[in-house]
Design an enzyme around this catalytic site. Structure first.
Site, PDB file in Angstrom:
ATOM      1  N   LYS A 186       0.835  -1.209   0.000  1.00 51.94           N
ATOM      2  CA  LYS A 186       0.000   0.000   0.000  1.00 51.94           C
ATOM      3  C   LYS A 186       0.873   1.263   0.000  1.00 51.94           C
ATOM      4  CE  LYS A 186      -3.617  -2.432  -0.234  1.00 51.94           C
ATOM      5  NZ  LYS A 186      -4.574  -3.011   0.678  1.00 51.94           N
TER       6      LYS A 186
HETATM    7  C1  LIG Z   1      -5.544  -3.999   1.197  1.00 47.22           C
HETATM    8  C2  LIG Z   1      -6.989  -3.742   1.252  1.00 47.22           C
HETATM    9  C3  LIG Z   1      -7.755  -3.976   2.409  1.00 47.22           C
HETATM   10  C4  LIG Z   1      -7.252  -4.741   3.596  1.00 47.22           C
HETATM   11  O1  LIG Z   1      -6.144  -4.231   4.213  1.00 47.22           O
HETATM   12  P1  LIG Z   1      -5.223  -5.185   5.119  1.00 47.22           P
HETATM   13  O2  LIG Z   1      -4.295  -4.194   5.774  1.00 47.22           O
HETATM   14  O3  LIG Z   1      -4.500  -6.124   4.222  1.00 47.22           O
HETATM   15  O4  LIG Z   1      -6.079  -5.867   6.105  1.00 47.22           O
HETATM   16  C5  LIG Z   1      -9.074  -3.568   2.408  1.00 47.22           C
HETATM   17  N1  LIG Z   1      -9.643  -3.009   1.329  1.00 47.22           N
HETATM   18  C6  LIG Z   1      -8.954  -2.795   0.188  1.00 47.22           C
HETATM   19  C7  LIG Z   1      -9.641  -2.153  -0.971  1.00 47.22           C
HETATM   20  C8  LIG Z   1      -7.615  -3.174   0.106  1.00 47.22           C
HETATM   21  O5  LIG Z   1      -6.952  -2.990  -1.046  1.00 47.22           O
END
Ligand SMILES: *Cc1c(COP(=O)(O)O)cnc(C)c1O
Length: 388
Positions: A186
Site C-alpha cells: 500500500k
Molecule cells: C488492502 C486492502 C484492504 C485490507 O487491508 P489489510 O491491511 O491487508 O487488512 C481492504 N480493502 C482494500 C480495498 C484493500 O486494497
C-alpha cells in the site's frame, strides 16, 4: 535488453525506516507504546482529523469502524463487489450482510445512481462502505447526501487513498470513519497495519476499547493514573487489533515520504498515459472532482482489437520480465459470496466486464526511469504483435 524481473510491487524502505526500527528494538518497548502514539498524532495531523487510532491491519480498521457505528446481526451494509474481500468480510464478522451495488465503469467506484435505487428499495441498510479504487475518490457528495437522507453511516475504505483529495478536501475528513491499510504493497507500508480516523469522540473511544480486548483504558493511561498500574476493567469482548511499536516505527518514517512517493507515482502515471494513447487499451479515467493517489495503474484491454485475452497479456508481460496483477476479481463471482447469496456473474455487469479486461501495471517509487521505459516499450510491443 531485458532487465532483471520487475516485480508488480515493492515497498520503499530506506535507512530512515531501518534506523527507526533499530531504535525501537533498542528501546525495550516492542508493543503499543510511544512510537504508536507518535505515529497516530502525526497521522491525525497529516489528515487534519481529530482522532487517529492505529491497528494491526486495514481489515481490523474496517471491522472496528462498523462495530463502532453499531452494525449488528441482521443489518445490511451497502458496498461494491469490485474490491478486495476484506471490505465485505468485516460485514459478515458482525453477522450483517453486504448489499452489493455495481460500479461506474469509468472510475470503478460504486455507482451512486444505483446506490440511490438500492437504498430506496432495501430495508435495514445501516451503513455504506465506499472504496476509493486505485486511489481516486468516490462521488462523496452523492454518497454523503444519500447517507444523510437515509440516516446511515459512511465508513470509507481508504486502503488505496493516501493521500487523495476530493474537491480540495482530503479523504479522511469526509465520512464518519475512514479506514487505511498499511499492508506491504500500500502507499504507506508497515508490512501489516492500519489506521482508523474519525472526527467523533465516541467512536474514537470505542476503537480504543475494542482494539485491545475490551479493556476500558488504553496502555498509556494505565501507566499514568493514580490507580495502580496493574488495574484494568474489561467492558466488552474486544479484539486483539493493536499496532506494535515496530510497525509504528516504519509508519512514522513512511509518513514523511508520503507526498514524495505520490509525486513519483504520478510521474510514472503521466509517462504511461502519454505512451499508451494509440494502443488498443483504455487508460485510467481521470475524475475532475478527485486527485489520484496512484496506488494502482489499471489499464483495460480492448479485447476485440487484440488476439490475446487479459490472462495471456499478463503472461506475455511475465515472459518479458514484468510482473502485473488484477484488481479485482469481483466478489460476486468468488465461491463464498456467490454461493451464500446465489449471485450470477451478470448480476453486476460492469464489475464483471471491468474484471475481464483489466490489468494493473507496476507503479511504485523505486521503479527506475529505465524500468518505466522498459515497461512502456514492452506493453507497446505486445499490443503491436497481438493487433488484429
Ligand atoms: C488492502 C486492502 C484492504 C485490507 O487491508 P489489510 O491491511 O491487508 O487488512 C481492504 N480493502 C482494500 C480495498 C484493500 O486494497
Amino acid at each position: 535488453m531485458t532487465p532483471n524481473f520487475i516485480p508488480f510491487a515493492l515497498p520503499d524502505i530506506g535507512e530512515e525506516e531501518i534506523n527507526e526500527v533499530i531504535d525501537t528494538l533498542r528501546s525495550g518497548w516492542l508493543t503499543t507504546g510511544p512510537k504508536t502514539r507518535l505515529f497516530e498524532q502525526q497521522f491525525a495531523e497529516f489528515i487534519g482529523v481529530k482522532h487517529a487510532l492505529a491497528v494491526n491491519s486495514g481489515t481490523a480498521a474496517l471491522h472496528l469502524g462498523l462495530e463502532a457505528v453499531g452494525i449488528q446481526a441482521g443489518d445490511k451494509v451497502a458496498t461494491t463487489p469490485y474490491t478486495f474481500t476484506a471490505t465485505a468480510e468485516v460485514i459478515r464478522y458482525l453477522g450483517a450482510d453486504p448489499v452489493f451495488v455495481d460500479i461506474d465503469p469509468r472510475t470503478f467506484n460504486i455507482d451512486v445512481n444505483q446506490l440511490a435505487n438500492v437504498l430506496a428499495s432495501t430495508d435495514r441498510i445501516k451503513a455504506i462502505i465506499p472504496v476509493h479504487i486505485a486511489g481516486q475518490s468516490c462521488d462523496m457528495d452523492g454518497i454523503l447526501k444519500l447517507a444523510k437522507e437515509y440516516d446511515i453511516k459512511v465508513i470509507e475504505d481508504a486502503a488505496h487513498a493516501l493521500p487523495t483529495y476530493y474537491k480540495e478536501k482530503l479523504i479522511g475528513t469526509l465520512g464518519d470513519v475512514t479506514a487505511y491499510s498499511f499492508y506491504a504493497t500500500k502507499p504507506l507500508a508497515t508490512g501489516e497495519g492500519g489506521m482508523l480516523v474519525t472526527p467523533h469522540d465516541d467512536y474514537a473511544e470505542r476503537f480504543k476499547i475494542m482494539r485491545l480486548h475490551g479493556i476500558n483504558r488504553d496502555v498509556f493511561k494505565r501507566e499514568s493514573t493514580p490507580q495502580p498500574s496493574w488495574y484494568y476493567e474489561v467492558v466488552a469482548p474486544g479484539f486483539k487489533y493493536n499496532m506494535s511499536d515496530i510497525m509504528a516505527a516504519l509508519g512514522i518514517q513512511q509518513l514523511h515520504k508520503v507526498e514524495q512517493s505520490l509525486h513519483r507515482r504520478a510521474t510514472i502515471a503521466a509517462r504511461y498515459d502519454a505512451s499508451f494513447s494509440d494502443l488498443p487499451l483504455q487508460r485510467p479515467y481521470r475524475d475532475e472532482n478527485s486527485s489520484h493517489a496512484w496506488h494502482l495503474y489499471i489499464i483495460q484491454l480492448n479485447l476485440a482489437e487484440l488476439t490475446l485475452n487479459r490472462d495471456q497479456f499478463i503472461e506475455a508481460l511475465k515472459q518479458r520480465g514484468i510482473g502485473a496483477s488484477v484488481h479485482f476479481i469481483p466478489l460476486h463471482i468468488q465461491p463464498y459470496w456467490r454461493d451464500r447469496y446465489g449471485f450470477q456473474p451478470h448480476d453486476f455487469p460492469y464489475a464483471l466486464e471491468t474484471y475481464q479486461r483489466s490489468l494493473s501495471l507496476p507503479i511504485y517509487p523505486t521503479l527506475s526511469e529505465q524500468d518505466v521505459s522498459y515497461i512502456i516499450s514492452t506493453v507497446q510491443d505486445i499490443c503491436h504483435e497481438a493487433a488484429r
